[in-house]
Design a protein around this motif. Structure first.
Motif, PDB file in Angstrom:
ATOM      1  N   ILE A   1      -3.013  -6.587  -1.777  1.00 28.30           N
ATOM      2  CA  ILE A   1      -2.229  -5.344  -1.728  1.00 28.30           C
ATOM      3  C   ILE A   1      -3.053  -4.179  -2.256  1.00 28.30           C
ATOM      4  O   ILE A   1      -3.061  -3.093  -1.663  1.00 28.30           O
ATOM      5  CB  ILE A   1      -0.907  -5.499  -2.501  1.00 28.30           C
ATOM      6  N   ARG A   2      -3.765  -4.394  -3.357  1.00 27.28           N
ATOM      7  CA  ARG A   2      -4.590  -3.308  -3.917  1.00 27.28           C
ATOM      8  C   ARG A   2      -5.705  -2.908  -2.963  1.00 27.28           C
ATOM      9  O   ARG A   2      -5.982  -1.710  -2.798  1.00 27.28           O
ATOM     10  CB  ARG A   2      -5.145  -3.738  -5.272  1.00 27.28           C
ATOM     11  N   SER A   3      -6.322  -3.877  -2.314  1.00 31.44           N
ATOM     12  CA  SER A   3      -7.365  -3.556  -1.323  1.00 31.44           C
ATOM     13  C   SER A   3      -6.781  -2.790  -0.148  1.00 31.44           C
ATOM     14  O   SER A   3      -7.392  -1.843   0.352  1.00 31.44           O
ATOM     15  CB  SER A   3      -8.028  -4.836  -0.817  1.00 31.44           C
ATOM     16  N   THR A   4      -5.607  -3.196   0.284  1.00 29.60           N
ATOM     17  CA  THR A   4      -4.950  -2.533   1.402  1.00 29.60           C
ATOM     18  C   THR A   4      -4.574  -1.101   1.038  1.00 29.60           C
ATOM     19  O   THR A   4      -4.719  -0.189   1.856  1.00 29.60           O
ATOM     20  CB  THR A   4      -3.698  -3.327   1.815  1.00 29.60           C
ATOM     21  N   ILE A   5      -4.101  -0.882  -0.181  1.00 28.02           N
ATOM     22  CA  ILE A   5      -3.763   0.472  -0.635  1.00 28.02           C
ATOM     23  C   ILE A   5      -5.014   1.346  -0.645  1.00 28.02           C
ATOM     24  O   ILE A   5      -4.989   2.491  -0.180  1.00 28.02           O
ATOM     25  CB  ILE A   5      -3.102   0.430  -2.028  1.00 28.02           C
ATOM     26  N   ASN A   6      -6.124   0.804  -1.139  1.00 28.65           N
ATOM     27  CA  ASN A   6      -7.374   1.573  -1.159  1.00 28.65           C
ATOM     28  C   ASN A   6      -7.876   1.865   0.252  1.00 28.65           C
ATOM     29  O   ASN A   6      -8.364   2.971   0.527  1.00 28.65           O
ATOM     30  CB  ASN A   6      -8.441   0.837  -1.969  1.00 28.65           C
ATOM     31  N   LEU A   7      -7.760   0.908   1.153  1.00 27.88           N
ATOM     32  CA  LEU A   7      -8.174   1.140   2.535  1.00 27.88           C
ATOM     33  C   LEU A   7      -7.287   2.198   3.197  1.00 27.88           C
ATOM     34  O   LEU A   7      -7.773   3.047   3.940  1.00 27.88           O
ATOM     35  CB  LEU A   7      -8.139  -0.165   3.326  1.00 27.88           C
ATOM     36  N   HIS A   8      -5.991   2.165   2.907  1.00 24.83           N
ATOM     37  CA  HIS A   8      -5.075   3.190   3.427  1.00 24.83           C
ATOM     38  C   HIS A   8      -5.512   4.567   2.945  1.00 24.83           C
ATOM     39  O   HIS A   8      -5.512   5.529   3.704  1.00 24.83           O
ATOM     40  CB  HIS A   8      -3.645   2.883   2.973  1.00 24.83           C
TER      41      HIS A   8
END
Length: 127
Positions: free
Chosen positions: A48-55
């Motif tokens: 989730i944290r990686s996805t938030i950063n990619l977003h």
């Protein structure tokens, strides 16, 4: 001819030993289940944290809520190709409103201003 059979004391002793063995095994099974959920929580938080950063990199801002990550599609600038054709974040569990839940069944806390996410399960808030 006499038949050999267990006395009441022998039967109770045997059942007690079996009961103690089963109780001990249940404790080990419970601990293994908790360890599995903790491992899954670590993995989900990292994803989730990686996805938030990619977003943030792709869209220029943090998502409004975690549901946006589940339903969003992303295209690179100036291209018609979709990098992620379906769900950007595919989570195992969701509540009735579509928010992702942790392996313990609790919602994740998400701060859209800071892009911070953590579990709301008791004892795991600082992970």
């Amino acid at each position: 001819m006499k038949t050999k059979s267990l006395t009441l004391v022998e039967s109770v002793a045997a059942l007690t030993i079996i009961g103690l063995f089963m109780g001990t095994m249940l404790i080990f099974i419970y601990k293994a289940a908790i360890a599995g959920k903790e491992t899954a929580l670590h993995i989900e938080l990292r994803n989730i944290r990686s996805t938030i950063n990619l977003h943030k990199i792709v869209k220029g801002s943090y998502p409004k809520d975690l549901r946006e990550l589940i339903h969003a599609r992303y295209k690179p600038t100036g291209s018609n190709e979709i990098y992620f054709s379906e769900k950007f974040l595919d989570t195992v569990g969701r509540d009735t409103q579509g928010y992702p839940v942790d392996p313990f069944g609790n919602k994740f806390y998400y701060d859209p201003q800071e892009g911070v996410v953590f579990s709301t399960s008791k004892g795991y808030q600082q992970w």
